[in-house]
Enzyme design. Structure first.
Site: not given
Length: 815
Positions: A420, A704, A751
């Site tokens: 609720h 990296d 990425c």
């Protein structure tokens, strides 16, 4: 003259008969008549019509007395409202049922006894003629009476139903919605009682209630009668099923959450009318799901059928009968909150500070609000709630609704995301954190709190006023740049929400985030708990896997559902999933991990990425990762998942790992499987023509690649001044990689963090002609706008506007 008919059985009416039988009954009749062939099972029953309600009031001369009570009502005066409502209920309950109506009700009862047996028990449910409309939900405003047996008990329940037309909450709600008390009538639904007290029940939606994402069915459930789920008395189990793959023939649960289900609502025997009582749920039942996968998928199929029939998102109540073992739908109404949101704007709340967490639970909504906490321990204290305060309570009930609109946010000890408090919070557009367990105790002494639902499924209550801001993005008339813009995402909790951003898919799913957050234990420790020496770790592994056949099953299910959720959110666009890229020190920090990992002086350059996958020290763990990805693609049907191998040092290593994947059922090219590699080692660039023979694409990992090109340990603060992705040498490596991919006819993407942090790097990538760049969600829009400017300068045309599943897929204003 024929006598009036005050009773109609479900096969006699449908959704167009709301004025006659009310919204709830009209929907039950509609499903009973038309959806049996779509896997929808509805218990038979009949409606006592709205005309019967008017007949009762007229015969008793009650209308004028009700006007005397309700005219000039001030709904803001809570005490006066309660007094007037009580008088109105007494007037209606005191009105006798006319003889002709009594006879027709009892004849209907006899017919149900003939169908289900003389001992059939009944559910007697109110159905208002203005309820369950697309723009207004009257859910929970009137009363329901369950497990009724015997003629007199049935007739008394009908009178009580009629009287519940004037509960405090029903009167207040009609006032708010602008409905005339005397133009709304009440019908009663009388139907076979589904004995969910002996099994389970709950609520499901044909969309995700938090984000409005429409491609899933969201199911909640708990043991016993359904009121506990609706009212928030329990933290229920939750399940998601992906609609597109379900309709394509795949049968798999997309995602699940085990709720605590501390109590269950059952009937207390005695007499012809049984009362209900909450009793503690046995520990064994708390620790297992209340539905099997077969049950979940049956419900999903029924929900899809209901949604297709009505042509809109739906809110559906279900119940499983513990006597016949069958699942029934006992209510369906239009979903009135998430489905009403417009898709032209995306609004994101962002915390700008940190503070102590006082309580945490399930988040409802995606907002943030701050205010003084007000602990309410019962209806008598509701009047103390002031505008802009944070309502904190054990749970909430419909009787509280008249004052809940004052709250800036809601926090409860109990309840799940369909309780609720959650429903009202969504209707009011305020954040709520439910199921915290301890909020009433932990926040009582705080002067100010900040309620945050902007951090995924976990909602948090912070001490003090934590600064935050709101970002609004116009997703209106939009176009997409020629360069594909993808998203970096590791948190499945944020997948549905993030999918609304303009995107071409997910360029990087970090598997290690899902392992850390959802699995928590080292894969080898799960496979070999007997080899775990630390006792606390042994106990934790036993605890998290207790509902599974073994640790391997736990790992595969949790990982596949985490990845699957992200893949489903962006379906059918590509979702690139990087296999695990933990370093040994990170693996060792997982539960039970220290005994399975070597100690390395420089883990960044050590036993990581592809070098682990075929190595005897981790081969079993990689097999589990592959099993999970095979399940995502083949059992869940999410073939948009592209797999990516990190830190592939040598060509021979690539060949070895791909061969091992094929042994595990993930053969490149089969069933459309694409395999990418991270391009993050100088050797990947130097030998790109040879590496390209084994992969379908490269995703440049600028973090990296910068580290290894410049010889800078990116974990070292001391030499951080020498770490810069914009260095000319790094950019030359990126240029050679992009050109190598183009030369070999494979995909090129990036990425890493660089284009998210530096606009000039995004510009550089566009000038190179990279196929895609994958960005952090918070930088997507501004980077797209910048990319379009660069492409315009280069003379490249943007792509045409596009919308997928009703969502805007790009953001630049159309010219």
């Amino acid at each position: 003259m024929a006598k009036p008919s005050f009773v109609r059985f479900f096969e006699e009416f449908g959704i167009d008969d709301v004025p006659l039988v009310g919204g709830k009954n009209a929907s039950l009749g509609e499903m009973y008549r038309h959806l049996g062939g779509a896997g929808v099972r509805v218990p038979n029953g009949f409606a006592v019509t709205a005309e019967a309600y008017r007949h009762v009031l007229e015969q008793a001369g009650a209308v004028d007395r009700l006007h005397d009570v309700l005219d000039w009502l001030d709904p803001a005066d809570v005490r006066d409202l309660a007094r007037r409502a009580k008088k109105a209920r007494e007037i209606v309950y005191g009105a006798p049922l006319p003889a002709d109506l009594r006879l027709q009700i009892l004849e209907g009862y006899k017919r149900l006894q003939d169908e289900y047996g003389s001992e059939v028990s009944l559910a007697v449910r109110s159905s208002a003629t203005a309820e369950d409309l697309p723009a207004a939900s009257f859910a929970g405003q009137q009363e329901t009476f369950l497990n009724i047996r015997g003629e007199e008990s049935l007739l008394d329940a009908c009178r009580r139903c009629f009287a519940s037309m004037f509960t405090d909450r029903a009167i207040h709600y009609r006032e708010d919605q602008g409905f005339d008390h005397f133009k709304v009538a009440l019908s009663i639904g009388i139907m076979k009682m589904v004995r969910s007290d002996l099994a389970a029940s709950g609520v499901m939606f044909t969309l995700d209630t938090e984000s409005g994402f429409k491609e899933v069915v969201f199911i909640t459930g708990s043991w016993g009668l359904g009121e506990n789920v609706v009212q928030g008395a329990v933290d229920p189990d939750e399940f998601y099923v992906h609609k597109p793959t379900y309709e394509a023939g795949y049968r798999a649960v997309l995602r699940r959450h085990l709720g605590d289900k501390a109590v269950k609502l059952i009937f207390v025997e005695g007499g012809t009318r049984r009362t209900t009582r909450n009793v503690p749920t046995p520990r064994a039942d708390r620790d297992r799901f209340c539905l099997s996968d077969v049950d979940v998928l049956e419900l999903a199929g029924a929900a899809i059928g209901v949604e297709r029939h009505y042509g809109r998102p739906m809110d559906i109540e279900w119940a499983k009968d513990g006597e016949d073992g069958l699942i029934y739908l006992v209510q369906a109404r239009p979903e009135t909150v998430a489905s009403q949101r417009g898709a032209s704007w995306a609004e994101t709340f962002v915390l700008d500070g940190e503070a102590a967490v006082l309580a945490a639970g399930r988040s409802v909504g995606e907002g943030i609000a701050a205010g003084r906490p007000r602990v309410i321990d019962g209806p008598a204290r509701l009047a103390q709630l002031q505008d802009g305060e944070v309502l904190v309570a054990e749970t909430t009930t419909p009787d509280w609704e008249p004052v809940m609109k004052r709250a800036a946010a809601i926090v409860t000890n109990r309840g799940g995301r369909t309780c609720h408090a959650a429903i009202i919070a969504r209707e009011l557009g305020i954040p709520a954190v439910v199921g915290t367990g301890n909020a009433t105790a932990e926040v009582a002494s705080a002067e100010m709190v900040t309620v945050s639902c902007a951090e995924g499924e976990a909602g948090r209550v912070y001490e003090g006023a934590v600064p935050f801001h709101v970002e609004r993005i116009d997703l209106g008339q939009v176009i997409r740049p020629a360069t594909k813009i993808m998203i970096n995402l590791g948190n499945p909790d944020l997948a549905f929400k993030t999918s609304f951003l303009p995107n071409d898919g997910v360029g990087l799913v970090r598997m290690e985030f899902i392992i850390t957050e959802s699995i928590r234990a080292h894969p080898l420790a799960l496979l070999h708990p007997e080899r775990v020496s630390e006792q606390n770790a042994k106990k934790e592994i036993a605890a998290i896997t207790k509902s599974y056949p073994d640790g391997a099953s736990y790992f595969v299910e949790r990982l596949s559902e985490g990845v699957g959720t992200i893949a489903a959110a962006f379906w059918p666009k590509p979702v690139v999933v990087r296999m695990s890229d933990f370093k040994t020190n990170e693996y060792a920090s997982l539960v039970g991990g220290s005994g399975f990992e070597p100690e390395e002086s420089n883990p960044m350059l050590g036993f990581r990425g592809a070098s682990r996958y075929a190595h005897p020290a981790y081969a079993e763990g990689f097999a589990l990762e592959c099993a999970a990805m095979k399940r995502v693609r083949e059992e869940m049907g999410l073939v948009n998942v592209v797999l990516m191998l990190p830190f592939v040092r040598r060509v021979a290593e690539a060949e070895q790992v791909l061969a091992r994947m094929a042994e595990y059922g993930l053969r490149r090219g089969e069933n459309g499987l694409q395999v990418y590699a991270m391009c993050e080692i100088p050797n990947n660039v130097i030998l790109i023509d040879r590496f390209a023979r084994h992969f379908d694409g490269f995703s440049i990992g600028s973090n990296d690649l910068t580290q290894l090109t410049l010889g800078v340990d990116r974990d070292s603060d001391i030499v951080a001044f020498d770490y810069d992705e914009r260095d000319e040498g790094v950019k030359e490596m990126i240029r050679l990689a992009v050109e190598g991919c183009r030369r070999n006819g494979i995909h090129s993407g990036l990425c890493g963090q660089a284009p998210s942090d530096y606009p000039e790097m995004a510009e550089f990538l566009v000038e190179l002609g990279i196929d895609s760049m994958s960005l952090n969600p918070d930088t997507v829009v501004k980077t797209i706008l910048h990319v379009i400017e660069v492409e315009a300068r280069l003379g490249r045309s943007p792509r045409t506007p596009a919308r997928v599943h009703g969502r805007a897929d790009s953001v630049a204003p159309a010219s």
